[in-house]
Design a protein around this motif. Structure first.
Motif, PDB file in Angstrom:
ATOM      1  N   ASP A  52      57.767  20.150 -36.656  1.00 61.70           N
ATOM      2  CA  ASP A  52      58.244  18.976 -35.939  1.00 61.70           C
ATOM      3  C   ASP A  52      58.229  19.269 -34.430  1.00 61.70           C
ATOM      4  O   ASP A  52      58.972  20.149 -33.961  1.00 61.70           O
ATOM      5  N   PRO A  53      57.402  18.543 -33.661  1.00 59.18           N
ATOM      6  CA  PRO A  53      57.350  18.805 -32.214  1.00 59.18           C
ATOM      7  C   PRO A  53      58.718  18.691 -31.535  1.00 59.18           C
ATOM      8  O   PRO A  53      58.983  19.382 -30.549  1.00 59.18           O
ATOM      9  N   LYS A  54      59.604  17.840 -32.095  1.00 59.30           N
ATOM     10  CA  LYS A  54      60.950  17.703 -31.494  1.00 59.30           C
ATOM     11  C   LYS A  54      61.747  19.001 -31.680  1.00 59.30           C
ATOM     12  O   LYS A  54      62.500  19.401 -30.801  1.00 59.30           O
ATOM     13  N   GLU A  55      61.588  19.601 -32.830  1.00 57.44           N
ATOM     14  CA  GLU A  55      62.271  20.877 -33.091  1.00 57.44           C
ATOM     15  C   GLU A  55      61.742  21.950 -32.148  1.00 57.44           C
ATOM     16  O   GLU A  55      62.485  22.794 -31.656  1.00 57.44           O
ATOM     17  N   LEU A  56      60.439  21.896 -31.931  1.00 57.27           N
ATOM     18  CA  LEU A  56      59.832  22.867 -31.015  1.00 57.27           C
ATOM     19  C   LEU A  56      60.414  22.679 -29.611  1.00 57.27           C
ATOM     20  O   LEU A  56      60.791  23.637 -28.937  1.00 57.27           O
ATOM     21  N   GLU A  57      60.526  21.414 -29.201  1.00 58.84           N
ATOM     22  CA  GLU A  57      61.063  21.143 -27.861  1.00 58.84           C
ATOM     23  C   GLU A  57      62.493  21.663 -27.745  1.00 58.84           C
ATOM     24  O   GLU A  57      62.870  22.254 -26.735  1.00 58.84           O
ATOM     25  N   LYS A  58      63.285  21.454 -28.826  1.00 56.39           N
ATOM     26  CA  LYS A  58      64.677  21.925 -28.804  1.00 56.39           C
ATOM     27  C   LYS A  58      64.765  23.442 -28.665  1.00 56.39           C
ATOM     28  O   LYS A  58      65.730  23.981 -28.139  1.00 56.39           O
ATOM     29  N   ALA A  59      63.749  24.132 -29.191  1.00 50.65           N
ATOM     30  CA  ALA A  59      63.779  25.602 -29.189  1.00 50.65           C
ATOM     31  C   ALA A  59      63.394  26.199 -27.835  1.00 50.65           C
ATOM     32  O   ALA A  59      63.606  27.388 -27.594  1.00 50.65           O
ATOM     33  N   ILE A  60      62.822  25.366 -26.960  1.00 46.73           N
ATOM     34  CA  ILE A  60      62.362  25.897 -25.664  1.00 46.73           C
ATOM     35  C   ILE A  60      63.547  26.270 -24.768  1.00 46.73           C
ATOM     36  O   ILE A  60      64.515  25.523 -24.663  1.00 46.73           O
ATOM     37  N   LYS A  61      63.460  27.458 -24.176  1.00 51.99           N
ATOM     38  CA  LYS A  61      64.508  27.922 -23.246  1.00 51.99           C
ATOM     39  C   LYS A  61      63.853  28.237 -21.906  1.00 51.99           C
ATOM     40  O   LYS A  61      62.631  28.239 -21.800  1.00 51.99           O
ATOM     41  N   LYS A  62      64.678  28.635 -20.972  1.00 54.04           N
ATOM     42  CA  LYS A  62      64.139  29.011 -19.647  1.00 54.04           C
ATOM     43  C   LYS A  62      63.189  30.202 -19.745  1.00 54.04           C
ATOM     44  O   LYS A  62      62.281  30.371 -18.944  1.00 54.04           O
ATOM     45  N   THR A  63      63.431  31.045 -20.757  1.00 53.27           N
ATOM     46  CA  THR A  63      62.635  32.276 -20.890  1.00 53.27           C
ATOM     47  C   THR A  63      61.400  32.096 -21.791  1.00 53.27           C
ATOM     48  O   THR A  63      60.680  33.057 -22.034  1.00 53.27           O
ATOM     49  N   THR A  64      61.179  30.885 -22.302  1.00 56.59           N
ATOM     50  CA  THR A  64      60.039  30.686 -23.219  1.00 56.59           C
ATOM     51  C   THR A  64      58.726  30.767 -22.442  1.00 56.59           C
ATOM     52  O   THR A  64      58.534  30.043 -21.462  1.00 56.59           O
ATOM     53  N   ILE A  65      57.850  31.648 -22.913  1.00 61.27           N
ATOM     54  CA  ILE A  65      56.567  31.801 -22.220  1.00 61.27           C
ATOM     55  C   ILE A  65      55.414  31.199 -23.016  1.00 61.27           C
ATOM     56  O   ILE A  65      54.393  30.828 -22.459  1.00 61.27           O
TER      57      ILE A  65
END
Ligand SMILES: Cc1ncc(COP(=O)(O)O)c(C=O)c1O
Length: 388
Positions: A133-146
């Motif tokens: 789910d792209p929404k779940e992916l978006e929720k998982a993004i943090k400042k440190t996500t590369i």
């Protein structure tokens, strides 16, 4: 033999073999040499690079040749990871990577290795049809996500992921997006520019090319730390004398795929639909993966009360090469991580069978296979202690 294991590998097309042959013992120059044989080899390699690039609307200089899908996946993840690792460590931070639970081991094991040395990894859940789910992916993004790495289509259950939407989310948050397209490259149309993909892995032997060659698409501007140090081949990202014959074969395979993709994928889809429709007429049988958003030639079934391995061996003795699509790719008897991730119980994962169709699959092969599956499943169920 009716070969229904094209997701594992494909036969080398005769045109591919013919194109490769001269590069073993006649035009064997090293592409780094300045003499004519060397330059001849370089020219062949650059022509192949153009064919590979064209298949996904990339520019030729964005294609890095590798030894196959596994190396491309490793190069994408490690290359992106180690490009920032030292800086993050200095700042006391852990680089964060997002992937899914149903990726190929080439991704999952690389991520696990990185976790062991100070990276953070999120393994996204998928739904019961294998969709991220792209929404779940978006929720998982943090400042440190590369980096996010989500496969284009799954090799076991065939589900096609919404990579366009996922790429958009990644772009919005300035996160690199890698996709393992080993199962779709040359099978489904891919436009890296339109989709917004930064990194993409492909492998020659899945599209009627040779084994031991593949590529990583690296969008211009994306920086990777080299993973093979040496003479600076492939723009310094992947050193090592190039496998010219393999690369020429890969290029030819891409040309062939480009020519017949549309026709072949609709032919395979029709054959697969017939196979699925007929097999599902048997009681206690199910299709794994998405019913429509799936690779044209992929069918993955679960049959209750039987062992997939026994069915596979019985089919093999009738001349049909299939795969359990479960445990045993690496001979360990653990249930498939993909089937478990879509919610199958352990005993259900054991009763699975994957059939993957390809260029040489004919209608009569499918009819023969349907009949054989029916008979063998029935015979196994009669013997099964699980069926009362
Ligand atoms: C989705 C996926 N990724 C990566 C790989 C590994 O590719 P290779 O066999 O070229 O190393 C495979 C091969 O099975 C695959 O299906």
């Amino acid at each position: 033999m009716i070969y229904l294991d094209h997701a594992a590998t494909t036969p080398v097309a005769k045109e591919v073999l013919k194109a490769m042959e001269p590069y073993f013992s006649q035009m064997y120059g090293n592409a780094s040499s300045l003499h004519s044989p060397g330059q001849e080899a370089r020219k062949a390699m650059e022509e192949a690079r153009e064919s590979v690039a064209k298949l996904i609307n990339a520019d030729p200089d964005e294609i890095v040749f590798t030894s196959g899908g596994t190396e491309s996946d490793n190069l994408a993840i490690n290359g992106a990871g180690f490009h920032v690792f030292a800086r993050f460590r200095k700042e006391g931070k852990k680089p964060h990577i997002i992937t899914s639970r149903i990726e190929h081991p080439a991704i999952l094991e690389t991520c696990r290795h990185l976790e062991g040395i100070g990276f953070e990894v999120t393994y996204l859940k998928v739904d019961k049809e294998g969709m991220v789910d792209p929404k779940e992916l978006e929720k998982a993004i943090k400042k440190t996500t590369i980096l996010a790495s989500i496969m284009h289509a799954n090799n076991e259950i065939g589900t096609i992921e919404p990579i366009g939407e996922i790429a958009k989310v990644c772009r919005k948050h300035l996160v690199l997006f890698h996709t393992d397209a080993v199962q779709t490259f040359g099978k489904l149309p891919i436009d890296v520019k339109k989709l917004g993909i930064d990194l993409l892995s492909a492998s020659g032997h899945k599209l009627y090319g040779p084994k031991g060659v593949g590529c990583l698409y690296v969008r211009r501007g994306v920086k990777l730390a080299p993973q093979a140090h040496g003479g600076g081949h492939e723009k310094g990202i992947r050193s090592g004398t190039e496998n010219i014959a393999g690369i020429v074969g890969f290029g030819k395979a891409c040309e062939l795929a480009m020519g017949d993709m549309k026709k072949e994928s609709s032919r395979l889809e029709n054959l697969r639909k017939r196979l699925v429709r007929e097999v599902l007429k048997m009681p206690n049988s199910r299709l794994n993966g998405h019913p429509t958003k799936r690779l044209p030639g992929n069918a993955n079934f679960t049959f209750d009360f039987i062992e997939g391995e026994s069915l596979l061996l019985r089919l093999d003795s009738r001349g049909i090469a299939a795969s359990t699509g479960s445990a045993c790719s690496t001979k360990k008897l653990a249930p498939s991580h993909v089937l478990t991730a879509i919610g199958l119980k352990v005993e259900e994962t054991h009763g699975s069978l994957r059939l993957t169709l390809g260029r040489q699959t004919k209608g009569k092969d499918i009819d023969f296979t349907i009949k054989a599956i029916r008979e063998e499943v029935e015979a196994l169920r009669k013997m099964s202690p699980l069926k009362r």
